[in-house]
Design a protein around this motif. Structure first.
Motif, PDB file in Angstrom:
ATOM      1  N   ASN A 108       0.563  -1.238  -0.027  1.00  0.00           N
ATOM      2  CA  ASN A 108      -0.055   0.154  -0.103  1.00  0.00           C
ATOM      3  C   ASN A 108       0.876   1.263  -0.062  1.00  0.00           C
ATOM      4  OD1 ASN A 108      -2.075   1.951   0.411  1.00  0.00           O
ATOM      5  ND2 ASN A 108      -3.201   0.534   1.265  1.00  0.00           N
ATOM      6  N   PHE A 109       0.700   2.031  -1.033  1.00  0.00           N
ATOM      7  CA  PHE A 109       1.423   3.459  -1.085  1.00  0.00           C
ATOM      8  C   PHE A 109       0.920   4.672  -0.448  1.00  0.00           C
ATOM      9  CE2 PHE A 109       3.487   1.153  -4.442  1.00  0.00           C
ATOM     10  CZ  PHE A 109       4.863   1.249  -4.199  1.00  0.00           C
ATOM     11  N   GLY A 110      -0.479   4.256   0.429  1.00  0.00           N
ATOM     12  CA  GLY A 110      -1.245   5.468   0.800  1.00  0.00           C
ATOM     13  C   GLY A 110      -0.543   5.773   2.040  1.00  0.00           C
ATOM     14  N   ILE A 111       0.121   6.995   2.211  1.00  0.00           N
ATOM     15  CA  ILE A 111       0.521   7.286   3.720  1.00  0.00           C
ATOM     16  C   ILE A 111      -0.222   7.038   4.806  1.00  0.00           C
ATOM     17  CG2 ILE A 111       1.866   9.218   4.904  1.00  0.00           C
ATOM     18  CD1 ILE A 111       3.087   8.757   1.997  1.00  0.00           C
ATOM     19  N   GLY A 112      -1.567   7.260   4.813  1.00  0.00           N
ATOM     20  CA  GLY A 112      -2.433   6.901   5.998  1.00  0.00           C
ATOM     21  C   GLY A 112      -2.594   5.477   6.321  1.00  0.00           C
ATOM     22  N   ALA A 113      -2.556   4.741   5.067  1.00  0.00           N
ATOM     23  CA  ALA A 113      -2.449   3.252   5.353  1.00  0.00           C
ATOM     24  C   ALA A 113      -1.245   2.700   5.833  1.00  0.00           C
ATOM     25  CB  ALA A 113      -2.711   2.561   3.791  1.00  0.00           C
ATOM     26  N   HIS A 215      -8.614   3.130   8.028  1.00  0.00           N
ATOM     27  CA  HIS A 215      -8.168   4.053   7.052  1.00  0.00           C
ATOM     28  C   HIS A 215      -9.096   4.075   5.690  1.00  0.00           C
ATOM     29  CE1 HIS A 215      -5.579   5.009   3.509  1.00  0.00           C
ATOM     30  NE2 HIS A 215      -5.302   6.154   4.044  1.00  0.00           N
ATOM     31  N   ASP A 216      -9.062   5.175   5.025  1.00  0.00           N
ATOM     32  CA  ASP A 216     -10.053   5.020   3.920  1.00  0.00           C
ATOM     33  C   ASP A 216      -9.196   5.877   2.578  1.00  0.00           C
ATOM     34  OD1 ASP A 216     -12.859   4.412   4.655  1.00  0.00           O
ATOM     35  OD2 ASP A 216     -12.023   5.719   6.309  1.00  0.00           O
ATOM     36  N   SER A 217      -8.989   5.049   1.658  1.00  0.00           N
ATOM     37  CA  SER A 217      -8.509   5.741   0.550  1.00  0.00           C
ATOM     38  C   SER A 217      -9.731   5.985  -0.418  1.00  0.00           C
ATOM     39  CB  SER A 217      -7.663   4.668  -0.662  1.00  0.00           C
ATOM     40  OG  SER A 217      -6.233   4.807  -0.105  1.00  0.00           O
ATOM     41  N   LEU A 218     -10.224   7.400  -0.520  1.00  0.00           N
ATOM     42  CA  LEU A 218     -11.399   7.830  -1.205  1.00  0.00           C
ATOM     43  C   LEU A 218     -11.231   7.860  -2.768  1.00  0.00           C
ATOM     44  CD1 LEU A 218     -12.354  10.205   1.609  1.00  0.00           C
ATOM     45  CD2 LEU A 218     -13.146   7.764   1.364  1.00  0.00           C
ATOM     46  N   ASN A 219      -9.832   7.986  -3.187  1.00  0.00           N
ATOM     47  CA  ASN A 219      -9.445   8.172  -4.448  1.00  0.00           C
ATOM     48  C   ASN A 219      -8.085   7.397  -4.799  1.00  0.00           C
ATOM     49  OD1 ASN A 219      -8.489   9.609  -7.016  1.00  0.00           O
ATOM     50  ND2 ASN A 219     -10.444  10.607  -6.909  1.00  0.00           N
TER      51      ASN A 219
END
Ligand code: NAD
Ligand SMILES: O=C(O)C1=N[C@H](C(=O)O)CCC1
Length: 250
Positions: A108-113, A215-219
């Motif tokens: 996962n590349f999402g910082i929040g994730a 955590h939510d990736s919305l986009n």
């Protein structure tokens, strides 16, 4: 001013690959030199002189793509899921013969994730129970998500280190799948729902309290800062890097 980093993208017409192409194209210090999808001529990436290969394809083909990058002397940033410990060891073996090259593989590349996984790892030893629920768009081919598997492995390792007993669970009769998948003793539940992108909730519980880390990736734009960070860093990180954590000083 230094030369831009030459980037090739595999899976370029996919949901993630298309976003990566846009993000690379918009970055002044990067040059998008090749966009390849299924059925295209793979060697066009090498012909175009790509220095870094970005892969968002499919778990069935990603190992061949990483092998190709290493054989062609390209660094690789890989977001495709499906990396078991055995697969990671195989990549390490390939890199031993190409010690100047770097490969970064991140579920996962999402910082929040990434932060949420770290928070779960920190919290795990304080709770009797831990379960993971991941929720994704219905076009996703793998279940559970790579992020959920990685999260469960981190939680399981933290629990083992703290000497915790298995989570309490009196279930003695159930429908198949009702208690989710077992990842190293941690239950993981996968939801596929139209309207979702990529979401995860980690539930921890003990006497009198619960903790939920969500955590939510919305986009899919949420993954781009992490992908670009990895593309910029990988040429100075020889060997295999797993996860974005070290690039965030975590
Ligand atoms: N690490 C992360 O942050 C992150 C984020 C989102 C998705 N993912 C993962 O990335 C992967 C792709 O996800 P997606 O939603 O973009 O899927 P997708 O199906 O939309 O895109 C994949 C693309 O790869 C192409 N492809 C298949 N085989 C190929 C090959 N041999 N060479 C080149 N292209 C090929 C397909 O034609 C398709 O266009 C999945 O494993 C997913 O779990 C990871
Ligand atoms: O959309 C997907 O597919 C995603 N895959 C990764 C995973 O399996 O963890 C990251 C989140 C989005």
């Amino acid at each position: 001013m230094s030369e831009p980093i030459r980037v090739g993208v595999l899976g370029a017409r996919g949901r993630m690959g298309a976003q990566v192409c846009k993000a690379v194209d918009a970055a002044g210090d990067l040059e998008l030199v090749a966009m390849v999808d299924a059925g295209d001529w793979l060697f066009s990436v090498a012909d175009a002189g790509a220095q870094v290969l970005v892969d968002f394809t499919h778990p069935d083909v990603v190992m061949d793509n990483v092998r190709f990058a290493v054989d062609q002397g390209m660094h690789a940033v890989v977001g495709t899921t499906g990396f078991t410990p055995d697969r990671l060891d195989t990549v390490r073996t390939w890199l031993a013969d190409a010690p100047q090259l770097g490969v970064l593989i991140a579920p996962n590349f999402g910082i929040g994730a990434v932060l949420s996984m770290r928070f779960a790892q920190m919290a795990a030893r304080f709770y009797e129970s831990a379960e993971v629920i991941e929720l994704h768009h219905p076009g996703k081919v793998d279940a559970p998500s790579g992020t959920a598997v990685h999260t469960a492995q981190l939680i399981a390792a933290a629990r083992a280190e703290a000497g915790l007993a298995p989570p309490p669970d009196a279930t003695s009769q159930s429908l198949d799948g009702a208690r989710g998948a077992d990842v190293d003793g941690v239950r993981v539940h996968a939801v596929r729902l139209a309207g979702m992108v990529a979401h995860q909730e980690i539930l921890l519980g003990t006497e009198g309290e619960t903790l939920s880390i969500r955590h939510d990736s919305l986009n899919r734009s949420s993954f781009m800062p992490g992908v670009l960070l990895a593309v910029r860093a990988i040429r100075s990180r020889p060997g295999l890097t797993v996860g974005l954590d070290p690039l965030l000083d975590l």
